[in-house]
Design a protein around this motif. Structure first.
Motif, PDB file in Angstrom:
ATOM      1  N   ALA A 102      -1.378   1.207   4.012  1.00  0.00           N
ATOM      2  CA  ALA A 102      -1.604   1.311   2.247  1.00  0.00           C
ATOM      3  C   ALA A 102      -0.769   1.659   1.527  1.00  0.00           C
ATOM      4  CB  ALA A 102      -2.516   2.292   2.216  1.00  0.00           C
ATOM      5  N   GLY A 103       0.029   0.943   0.284  1.00  0.00           N
ATOM      6  CA  GLY A 103       0.250   1.472  -0.056  1.00  0.00           C
ATOM      7  C   GLY A 103      -0.121   0.569  -1.801  1.00  0.00           C
ATOM      8  N   THR A 104       1.198   1.417  -2.695  1.00  0.00           N
ATOM      9  CA  THR A 104       1.190   0.606  -3.983  1.00  0.00           C
ATOM     10  C   THR A 104       2.476   0.011  -4.517  1.00  0.00           C
ATOM     11  OG1 THR A 104       1.914   2.465  -4.836  1.00  0.00           O
ATOM     12  CG2 THR A 104      -0.354   2.171  -4.903  1.00  0.00           C
ATOM     13  N   TYR A 105       3.039  -0.480  -5.696  1.00  0.00           N
ATOM     14  CA  TYR A 105       4.340  -0.484  -6.129  1.00  0.00           C
ATOM     15  C   TYR A 105       4.344  -0.823  -7.811  1.00  0.00           C
ATOM     16  CZ  TYR A 105       3.531  -6.055  -6.022  1.00  0.00           C
ATOM     17  OH  TYR A 105       2.585  -7.097  -6.246  1.00  0.00           O
ATOM     18  N   THR A 132       1.117  -1.145 -11.547  1.00  0.00           N
ATOM     19  CA  THR A 132       0.310  -0.831 -10.388  1.00  0.00           C
ATOM     20  C   THR A 132      -0.420  -1.705  -9.322  1.00  0.00           C
ATOM     21  OG1 THR A 132       1.250   1.173 -10.765  1.00  0.00           O
ATOM     22  CG2 THR A 132      -0.403   0.549  -8.862  1.00  0.00           C
ATOM     23  N   HIS A 154       7.459   2.257  -4.378  1.00  0.00           N
ATOM     24  CA  HIS A 154       6.682   1.683  -3.366  1.00  0.00           C
ATOM     25  C   HIS A 154       6.626   2.994  -3.059  1.00  0.00           C
ATOM     26  CE1 HIS A 154       9.317  -2.103  -3.721  1.00  0.00           C
ATOM     27  NE2 HIS A 154       8.059  -2.745  -3.634  1.00  0.00           N
ATOM     28  N   GLU A 155       4.967   2.843  -3.197  1.00  0.00           N
ATOM     29  CA  GLU A 155       4.333   4.133  -1.926  1.00  0.00           C
ATOM     30  C   GLU A 155       3.694   3.818  -1.329  1.00  0.00           C
ATOM     31  OE1 GLU A 155       3.367   7.466  -4.167  1.00  0.00           O
ATOM     32  OE2 GLU A 155       4.460   6.874  -6.139  1.00  0.00           O
ATOM     33  N   TYR A 197       4.852  -5.992   5.723  1.00  0.00           N
ATOM     34  CA  TYR A 197       4.445  -5.487   4.508  1.00  0.00           C
ATOM     35  C   TYR A 197       6.071  -6.329   3.369  1.00  0.00           C
ATOM     36  CZ  TYR A 197       5.851  -1.756   1.557  1.00  0.00           C
ATOM     37  OH  TYR A 197       5.585  -0.731   0.384  1.00  0.00           O
ATOM     38  N   ALA A 207      -1.451  -3.817   1.314  1.00  0.00           N
ATOM     39  CA  ALA A 207      -2.285  -3.179   2.395  1.00  0.00           C
ATOM     40  C   ALA A 207      -2.540  -4.322   3.674  1.00  0.00           C
ATOM     41  CB  ALA A 207      -3.888  -2.862   2.882  1.00  0.00           C
ATOM     42  N   GLU A 236      -2.105  -2.419  -5.965  1.00  0.00           N
ATOM     43  CA  GLU A 236      -2.151  -1.593  -4.356  1.00  0.00           C
ATOM     44  C   GLU A 236      -1.473  -2.720  -3.668  1.00  0.00           C
ATOM     45  OE1 GLU A 236      -6.071  -1.100  -3.746  1.00  0.00           O
ATOM     46  OE2 GLU A 236      -5.597   0.667  -5.374  1.00  0.00           O
TER      47      GLU A 236
END
Length: 140
Positions: free
Chosen positions: A99-102, A47, A82-83, A64, A51, A49
């Motif tokens: 802000a997210g994660t993948y 995972t 993706h979140e 993004y 930004a 992060e």
């Protein structure tokens, strides 16, 4: 699936709808992953992060997606699952913030096609009665 791949001359386009702005960003990013490879492993990868800040929502979406392509090139991973959480400008902050994660699937585990870049060509991001709609063209 919350996104659809669309034929677009020599490029590929992704169209998505979602109830929230965060959801439509994540769906377009999932579409980018699907445009990059036919089969995405269900597990594996770490995972990561991410930004991004921008002045407008359309610029935030572009930046993004550009960041995800950069991450693929630098980390040699395919960003999937993706979140995303988006914050609108507020108080003394005048920028939109993401802000997210993948999950980064190592490229050696997939048969990936190169998506060279995200484009502003025909990009649209619209709020609708049902939520949000987006359309993005990628250079392949």
């Amino acid at each position: 699936m919350p996104f659809e791949l669309r034929d677009h001359t020599a490029d590929v386009a992704v169209e998505a709808v979602a109830p929230t702005l965060s959801g439509v960003f994540a769906a377009i990013a999932d579409g980018l992953a699907a445009a990059s490879c036919d089969e995405i492993p269900a597990a594996g990868g770490e995972t990561v992060e991410v930004a991004v800040d921008a002045q407008r929502p359309e610029a935030l979406l572009f930046d993004y997606l550009d960041e995800l392509i950069y991450e693929r090139d630098v980390r040699a991973v395919l960003p999937v699952d993706h979140e995303v959480r988006i914050e609108e400008p507020s108080g003394d902050r005048d920028e939109w913030r993401l802000a997210g994660t993948y999950r980064g699937v190592p490229l050696e585990r997939v048969d990936a096609r190169e998506v060279k870049a995200v484009t502003y060509s025909e990009m649209r991001l619209d709020e609708t009665d049902a939520g949000w709609s987006a359309y993005v063209v990628f250079d392949v």
